[in-house]
Design a protein around this motif. Structure first.
Motif, short mmCIF file in Angstrom:
data_model
loop_
_atom_site.label_atom_id
_atom_site.label_comp_id
_atom_site.label_asym_id
_atom_site.label_seq_id
_atom_site.Cartn_x
_atom_site.Cartn_y
_atom_site.Cartn_z
N LYS A 149 0.83 -1.20 0.00
CA LYS A 149 0.00 0.00 0.00
C LYS A 149 0.87 1.25 0.00
N LEU A 150 1.92 1.26 0.82
CA LEU A 150 2.84 2.39 0.86
C LEU A 150 3.58 2.54 -0.48
N GLN A 151 3.92 1.42 -1.08
CA GLN A 151 4.60 1.43 -2.37
C GLN A 151 3.69 2.05 -3.43
N TYR A 152 2.44 1.64 -3.45
CA TYR A 152 1.47 2.16 -4.41
C TYR A 152 1.26 3.66 -4.19
N LYS A 153 1.13 4.04 -2.92
CA LYS A 153 0.95 5.45 -2.57
C LYS A 153 2.14 6.28 -3.04
N THR A 154 3.35 5.74 -2.85
CA THR A 154 4.56 6.47 -3.23
C THR A 154 4.65 6.61 -4.75
N LYS A 156 2.12 6.32 -7.05
CA LYS A 156 0.99 7.06 -7.59
C LYS A 156 0.78 8.42 -6.93
N GLY A 157 1.38 8.61 -5.77
CA GLY A 157 1.16 9.84 -5.04
C GLY A 157 -0.27 9.95 -4.53
N GLY A 158 -0.87 8.80 -4.35
CA GLY A 158 -2.28 8.74 -3.96
C GLY A 158 -2.51 8.96 -2.49
N PRO A 159 -3.77 8.91 -2.08
CA PRO A 159 -4.11 9.12 -0.66
C PRO A 159 -3.67 7.95 0.21
N ASN A 160 -3.65 8.19 1.50
CA ASN A 160 -3.22 7.16 2.46
C ASN A 160 -4.16 5.98 2.50
N CYS A 161 -5.41 6.18 2.23
CA CYS A 161 -6.39 5.10 2.36
C CYS A 161 -6.67 4.42 1.05
#
Length: 161
Positions: A149-154, A156-161
């Motif tokens: 999830k953290l990898q995807y967020k990093t 994509k620059g997406g939200p935490n949830c």
């Protein structure tokens, strides 16, 4: 106030050098003599306090000119840290290993203190009590999911949830 134990003192001594240098090279016997302890104490500190999960690489050379070299892994970006932790993750993850990984995420400003505390509560022994022998497997899966999830967020620059 509690006096720090010898392992803590040795760890702090070595980390002091690593703050200003990328690596420190030591001779086990010399450090043991300096701290008036047995050489195996130095081995213990290095094995438990300077792991890859904590952001260190340790090399050693045996023999008369032998040394132990401790290097701080300089991962430039969050994605590198997260990817490295995913690569290190085994099917079973002890609570001690989980603490090291979460601490690494926190120290590198990937997660907040509150997120770190919540993640550790989720993975502690009491939370996984019903899992019994499978707690280490479940802990590993929780960590893997969090890291992905953290990898995807990093990426994509997406939200935490």
């Amino acid at each position: 106030m509690q006096t720090p134990n010898m392992s803590d003192v040795i760890e702090e001594y070595l980390k002091k050098f690593l703050k200003s240098n990328d690596q420190v090279e030591i001779r086990r016997n010399e450090i043991a003599e300096q701290f008036n302890c047995v050489p195996s104490q130095i081995n213990y500190v290095i094995k438990t306090r300077f792991t890859v999960q904590q952001g260190y690489i340790v090399e050693s050379k045996r023999g008369g000119g032998g040394y132990i070299r401790i290097m701080k892994v300089n991962l430039i970006e969050e994605i590198d840290i997260i990817t490295s932790l995913i690569d290190l993750l085994k099917p079973k993850l002890s609570i001690k290993q989980a603490v090291h990984m979460v601490h690494n995420l926190y120290e590198n400003d990937i997660i907040s203190q509150n997120e770190a505390e919540l993640l550790l509560v989720t993975m502690e022994k009491e939370s996984l009590e019903l899992a019994g022998d499978k707690a280490d497997y479940l802990r590993s899966q929780i960590m893997r999911n969090v890291l992905h999830k953290l990898q995807y967020k990093t990426i994509k620059g997406g939200p935490n949830c």
